[in-house]
Design an enzyme around this catalytic site. Structure first.
Site, mmCIF file in Angstrom:
data_model
loop_
_atom_site.group_PDB
_atom_site.id
_atom_site.type_symbol
_atom_site.label_atom_id
_atom_site.label_comp_id
_atom_site.label_asym_id
_atom_site.label_seq_id
_atom_site.Cartn_x
_atom_site.Cartn_y
_atom_site.Cartn_z
ATOM 1 C CG ASP A 160 8.149 40.091 1.414
ATOM 2 O OD1 ASP A 160 8.610 40.630 2.432
ATOM 3 O OD2 ASP A 160 7.346 39.140 1.446
ATOM 4 C CG HIS A 188 6.743 37.166 4.620
ATOM 5 N ND1 HIS A 188 7.037 38.373 4.025
ATOM 6 C CD2 HIS A 188 6.290 37.467 5.857
ATOM 7 C CE1 HIS A 188 6.761 39.356 4.865
ATOM 8 N NE2 HIS A 188 6.307 38.829 5.995
HETATM 9 N N1 LIG Z 1 2.961 38.184 5.238
HETATM 10 C C1 LIG Z 1 3.216 39.465 5.458
HETATM 11 O O1 LIG Z 1 3.762 40.153 4.586
HETATM 12 C C2 LIG Z 1 2.868 40.133 6.761
HETATM 13 C C3 LIG Z 1 2.382 39.429 7.822
HETATM 14 N N2 LIG Z 1 2.072 40.038 9.005
HETATM 15 C C4 LIG Z 1 1.526 39.194 10.072
HETATM 16 O O2 LIG Z 1 0.095 39.342 10.112
HETATM 17 C C5 LIG Z 1 -0.379 38.939 11.374
HETATM 18 C C6 LIG Z 1 -1.408 39.910 11.921
HETATM 19 O O3 LIG Z 1 -0.822 41.144 12.161
HETATM 20 P P1 LIG Z 1 -1.613 42.307 12.914
HETATM 21 O O4 LIG Z 1 -2.967 42.518 12.347
HETATM 22 O O5 LIG Z 1 -0.692 43.455 12.956
HETATM 23 O O6 LIG Z 1 -1.749 41.695 14.382
HETATM 24 P P2 LIG Z 1 -2.729 42.132 15.560
HETATM 25 O O7 LIG Z 1 -2.188 41.538 16.812
HETATM 26 O O8 LIG Z 1 -3.043 43.568 15.490
HETATM 27 O O9 LIG Z 1 -4.053 41.340 15.183
HETATM 28 C C7 LIG Z 1 -4.114 39.974 15.198
HETATM 29 C C8 LIG Z 1 -5.544 39.612 15.521
HETATM 30 O O10 LIG Z 1 -5.684 38.215 15.351
HETATM 31 C C9 LIG Z 1 -6.552 37.772 16.347
HETATM 32 N N3 LIG Z 1 -6.404 36.330 16.506
HETATM 33 C C10 LIG Z 1 -5.457 35.670 17.204
HETATM 34 N N4 LIG Z 1 -5.695 34.356 17.155
HETATM 35 C C11 LIG Z 1 -6.793 34.179 16.408
HETATM 36 C C12 LIG Z 1 -7.540 33.057 16.009
HETATM 37 N N5 LIG Z 1 -7.186 31.826 16.390
HETATM 38 N N6 LIG Z 1 -8.631 33.243 15.235
HETATM 39 C C13 LIG Z 1 -8.995 34.469 14.859
HETATM 40 N N7 LIG Z 1 -8.342 35.591 15.216
HETATM 41 C C14 LIG Z 1 -7.251 35.441 15.973
HETATM 42 C C15 LIG Z 1 -6.190 38.593 17.574
HETATM 43 O O11 LIG Z 1 -7.244 38.609 18.521
HETATM 44 C C16 LIG Z 1 -5.960 39.955 16.947
HETATM 45 O O12 LIG Z 1 -7.148 40.743 16.921
HETATM 46 C C17 LIG Z 1 0.872 38.782 12.234
HETATM 47 O O13 LIG Z 1 1.225 37.413 12.280
HETATM 48 C C18 LIG Z 1 1.925 39.548 11.474
HETATM 49 O O14 LIG Z 1 3.224 39.093 11.770
HETATM 50 C C19 LIG Z 1 2.205 41.380 9.159
HETATM 51 C C20 LIG Z 1 2.694 42.142 8.127
HETATM 52 C C21 LIG Z 1 3.078 41.580 6.873
HETATM 53 O O1 LIG Z 2 7.947 41.281 10.245
HETATM 54 C C1 LIG Z 2 6.793 41.168 10.653
HETATM 55 O O2 LIG Z 2 6.425 40.567 11.658
HETATM 56 C C2 LIG Z 2 5.710 41.775 9.836
HETATM 57 C C3 LIG Z 2 5.972 41.329 8.468
HETATM 58 O O3 LIG Z 2 5.865 40.173 8.155
HETATM 59 C C4 LIG Z 2 6.436 42.305 7.522
HETATM 60 O O4 LIG Z 2 6.285 43.509 7.756
HETATM 61 O O5 LIG Z 2 6.946 41.876 6.497
#
Ligand SMILES: NC(=O)C1=CN([C@@H]2O[C@H](COP(=O)(O)OP(=O)(O)OC[C@H]3O[C@@H](n4cnc5c(N)ncnc54)[C@H](O)[C@@H]3O)[C@@H](O)[C@H]2O)C=CC1
Ligand SMILES: O=C([O-])CC(=O)C(=O)O
Length: 325
Positions: A160, A188
């Site tokens: 952000d 967030h």
């Molecule tokens: N804080 C931030 O600024 C942001 C946060 N996010 C969040 O990050 C997270 C991950 O996003 P992506 O990589 O795109 O998702 P994704 O679905 O591509 O990958 C998530 C992975 O986590 C694994 N997983 C699920 N439960 C698990 C567990 N208990 N232990 C270990 N691995 C586990 C899944 O098998 C999958 O491979 C989401 O919650 C998303 O909303 C995404 C973008 C920005």
């Molecule tokens: O909105 C979402 O799920 C992914 C996220 O946290 C972001 O891009 O800031």
């Protein structure tokens, strides 16, 4: 490479952020170009094979700093001796979903991981939670790790922060390097408050360089809803930019910075209830985050900070009533 490798555990290693993150960690961008790393990849059983594929690719890069890779579905193994834990694995938000919907789905993941960190991680463990709802997931993990100093549990608002810098730089047509003292307050989520009243551009207060309507009606919502806009455009949530922000967060935590944004446990500063993991303006000194003190908060900012903090309190209440903390 005489130094002992730093163990970095990445959960959700086979996911899209994991894929964007691991190669940068292995190349030295997380901790520094002279720091050897050992990677531990935690996945759910169904995704272990995909994580093994990523590990094969990591091998194929022959990264000089990468001293080893371990892949497991057991948090007790993954966090054993971990110095840095990047908790990415969670269920990503789908179009139309708000983060509150994810609390229950994700709460069950972060309690056991917090406990495994408590029981097995190295004494200097630093935890960054990326998986949403990041602030409250970090709170859940922290509450399950009573032996680890609370300040070691943080959540990511650096994406952000970087988005806010980029939007402001584009508006004022200045390089991003001209923008200093950007702050994201709160959660967030769409309630976050990107603050231009303390941000500076070429030494001038940013809020004085833009008109009020743009600040209120364009800048704040664009930054706060950027995650949703990316999902809409890409059909998947931010991945490379999220990985980049995770790298920035940990690099600055370890190596120091005078001003950035991070969600850290509140000590009561700026009226944020103690213990909530809320985003603040922070510096990092001697490997510890410090909330930047003494900023004047006007009524406009107060209202927005309070609204986001209220949402964090509601999330805390929700996970309490679900028995997750
Ligand atoms: N804080 C931030 O600024 C942001 C946060 N996010 C969040 O990050 C997270 C991950 O996003 P992506 O990589 O795109 O998702 P994704 O679905 O591509 O990958 C998530 C992975 O986590 C694994 N997983 C699920 N439960 C698990 C567990 N208990 N232990 C270990 N691995 C586990 C899944 O098998 C999958 O491979 C989401 O919650 C998303 O909303 C995404 C973008 C920005
Ligand atoms: O909105 C979402 O799920 C992914 C996220 O946290 C972001 O891009 O800031």
């Amino acid at each position: 490479m005489a130094q002992t490798p730093v163990k970095v555990t990445v959960t959700g290693a086979a996911g899209q952020i994991g894929y964007a993150l691991l190669f940068r960690i292995a190349s030295g961008q997380l901790l520094g170009a002279d720091v050897p790393v050992k990677l531990s990849l935690l996945e759910i059983p169904q995704a272990v094979k995909a994580a093994e594929g990523t590990a094969m690719e990591l091998d194929d890069c022959a990264f000089p700093l990468l001293s080893g890779i371990e892949i497991t579905d057991d948090p007790n193994v993954a966090f054993d001796g971990a110095n840095v834990a990047l908790l990415v694995g969670a269920m990503p938000r789908k179009a139309g979903m708000e983060r509150g919907d994810l609390l229950e789905a994700n709460g069950g993941i972060f309690g056991p991981q917090g406990k495994a960190i408590n029981d097995h991680a190295a004494d200097d463990i630093r935890v960054l939670v990326v998986g949403n709802p990041a602030n409250t997931n970090a709170l859940i993990a922290q509450q399950h790790a009573p032996d680890v100093p609370a300040e070691r549990f943080t959540a990511m608002t650096r994406l952000d922060h970087n988005r806010a810098i980029s939007q402001l730089a584009a508006k004022l047509q200045v390089p991003v390097t001209e923008i200093k003292k950007m702050t994201i307050w709160g959660n967030h989520s769409a309630t976050q408050y990107p603050d231009l009243f303390h941000a500076e551009v070429g030494g001038k207060i940013a809020a004085e360089l833009v008109d009020d309507a743009w600040l209120r009606d364009t800048f704040i919502p664009t930054v706060a809803k950027r995650g949703a806009a990316i999902i809409e455009a890409r059909g998947a949530s931010s991945a490379a930019s999220a990985a980049n922000a995770a790298i920035d967060h940990v690099f600055d935590w370890v190596n120091g910075t005078e001003w950035t944004s991070a969600a850290i446990p509140s000590d009561g500063s700026y009226g944020v209830p103690e213990g909530l993991i809320s985003s603040f303006p922070v510096a990092s000194r001697n490997g510890r985050w410090e909330i930047i003190q003494g900023l004047e908060i006007d009524a406009f900012s107060r209202e927005r900070i309070d609204a986001s903090v209220r949402e964090l309190e509601e999330e805390r209440e929700a996970v309490r009533s679900l028995g997750l903390i």
